[in-house]
Design an enzyme around this catalytic site. Structure first.
Site, PDB file in Angstrom:
ATOM      1  N   GLU A  95       0.825  -1.213   0.000  1.00  0.00           N
ATOM      2  CA  GLU A  95       0.000   0.000   0.000  1.00  0.00           C
ATOM      3  C   GLU A  95       0.852   1.252   0.000  1.00  0.00           C
ATOM      4  O   GLU A  95       0.509   2.246  -0.651  1.00  0.00           O
ATOM      5  CB  GLU A  95      -0.952  -0.013   1.208  1.00  0.00           C
ATOM      6  CG  GLU A  95      -2.061   1.028   1.153  1.00  0.00           C
ATOM      7  CD  GLU A  95      -1.672   2.398   1.729  1.00  0.00           C
ATOM      8  OE1 GLU A  95      -2.445   3.355   1.564  1.00  0.00           O
ATOM      9  OE2 GLU A  95      -0.588   2.511   2.339  1.00  0.00           O
ATOM     10  N   GLU A  96       1.946   1.234   0.746  1.00  0.00           N
ATOM     11  CA  GLU A  96       2.757   2.440   0.893  1.00  0.00           C
ATOM     12  C   GLU A  96       3.512   2.813  -0.391  1.00  0.00           C
ATOM     13  O   GLU A  96       4.018   3.925  -0.501  1.00  0.00           O
ATOM     14  CB  GLU A  96       3.769   2.262   2.031  1.00  0.00           C
ATOM     15  CG  GLU A  96       3.158   2.109   3.416  1.00  0.00           C
ATOM     16  CD  GLU A  96       2.489   3.371   3.935  1.00  0.00           C
ATOM     17  OE1 GLU A  96       2.519   4.400   3.216  1.00  0.00           O
ATOM     18  OE2 GLU A  96       1.926   3.332   5.026  1.00  0.00           O
ATOM     19  N   ASP A 116      -7.581   1.645   7.657  1.00  0.00           N
ATOM     20  CA  ASP A 116      -6.272   2.298   7.596  1.00  0.00           C
ATOM     21  C   ASP A 116      -6.186   3.303   8.745  1.00  0.00           C
ATOM     22  O   ASP A 116      -6.896   3.178   9.746  1.00  0.00           O
ATOM     23  CB  ASP A 116      -6.079   2.965   6.234  1.00  0.00           C
ATOM     24  CG  ASP A 116      -4.624   3.009   5.785  1.00  0.00           C
ATOM     25  OD1 ASP A 116      -3.761   3.404   6.611  1.00  0.00           O
ATOM     26  OD2 ASP A 116      -4.330   2.670   4.629  1.00  0.00           O
TER      27      ASP A 116
END
Length: 355
Positions: A206-207, A229
């Site tokens: 995701e990052e 999140d």
């Protein structure tokens, strides 16, 4: 939250999970969920998908990404100093003087990010990634290369601690807390026989590219998907509630409102919150959310999505701060919403029109 669950969260924080190399933390996640999941799957990018009642046609997908921001080794000079680049949204200014762990091909190597002494003028006002170097005590390039190669990941050498008012501080709470929350929700619904299939997914990348969530949702084809999140707490100095919304630690999980968000899912969450006295906060995501929700909604024929976030202070700093109370409230919110589902709900905002 049981002591076993709490220790699982602590282990997630302790375990390195740089974006692109999440295997160690995924092994830990699998070991936790295998005791109650009815089905566990993995895929070619490193996602882990655990399900309860996978045979049910109405599928709820909960996604919490397990990866953390990191550095990558880009160059080793002749004197053994290590230069790095970003793997995710790291601010180079906060890295100065920090202890780090280099996850080398022959094991972990400790180091420190160099910083010019204040007596000699201190660091520059504007710090670029190219200004950062790591001192691991080596005297030559060959000495470093016995442990480290180009492309090895580097993380901050910090762990978790507990603060006043039931708050936790640690590295990469963004988003080991989300990976924890989705696993814990699955554990709590596993023995309650929900009317729907529940998929808890520990997503990767995701990052850096959000690819993990896309591939997981493409495989599961959920009826609805909720990204779990973190988002910005604004209850500390230098944050503006006028600009980012009034969000405080200890006052409950955050629901997003905006174009990407399915209003009917939010209504289900709000009903569960009201029924069970769970506090909620809100943020605006008018265009995109910047989370796994953005990629999940674009799979298949389009997936209705929502975003439930944990308030977080000091996002992407070496140490982030969250509230254990908020974590518990987010878990309870999702459990109660899931248990309220009949499995026949329509999420189409236009289903009132008959043609």
């Amino acid at each position: 939250m049981t002591e076993i669950s709490k220790r699982f969260l602590e282990q997630l924080i302790e375990t390195p999970s740089p974006s692109g190399d999440e295997v160690a933390v995924q092994r830990l996640w699998i070991d936790y969920v295998k005791g109650f999941a009815h089905q566990i799957e993995t895929d070619g990018v490193g996602n882990v998908m655990a399900a309860v009642n996978p045979e049910k046609p109405f599928k709820v997908m909960l996604a919490g990404h397990c990866d953390e921001i990191a550095f990558m080794v880009s160059h080793i000079d002749g004197e053994g100093y290590i230069y790095i680049t970003k793997a995710g949204g790291i601010n180079p200014k906060v890295a100065l003087g920090m202890n780090v762990q280099i996850l080398g091909h022959k094991g972990m190597l400790k180091g420190v990010v160099g910083v010019k002494p204040q007596h000699k003028g201190g660091p520059k006002d504007k710090i670029e990634m190219s200004d950062l170097y790591i001192d691991c005590g080596a005297a030559t390039k060959a000495e470093v290369e016995a442990y480290v190669t180009i492309g090895d990941y580097v993380i901050y050498d910090t762990t978790y601690e507990y603060l006043l008012n039931d708050r936790i501080v640690g590295r990469g709470l963004d988003n080991r807390t989300g990976a924890f929350i989705v696993a814990e929700v699955l554990r709590r619904v596993a023995d309650q026989n929900p009317n729907v299939a529940v998929y808890a997914v520990s997503t990767v990348n995701e990052e850096t590219n959000m690819g993990g969530a896309y591939f997981a949702a493409s495989h599961i084809n959920p009826t609805m998907a909720i990204a779990c999140d973190v988002s910005f707490a604004t209850d500390h100095p230098e944050m503006s509630p006028k600009e980012s919304g009034a969000v405080a630690l200890g006052k409950g999980p955050i629901l997003s409102k905006g174009a990407p968000i399915n209003k009917k899912i939010n209504q289900l969450l709000e009903t569960a919150a009201t029924t069970h006295n769970i506090p909620l906060q809100y943020e605006l995501t008018p265009g995109s959310t910047g989370t796994d929700a953005d990629r999940m909604r674009l799979t298949g024929k389009g997936v209705p999505v929502a975003l439930v976030s944990l308030p977080l202070r000091y996002m992407h700093a070496p140490c982030e701060v969250a509230s254990m109370k908020d974590i518990e409230n987010e878990i309870e919110l999702l459990v109660q919403m899931i248990m309220s589902l009949e499995g026949t709900e329509s999420l189409n905002p236009l289903d009132e029109f008959k043609f």
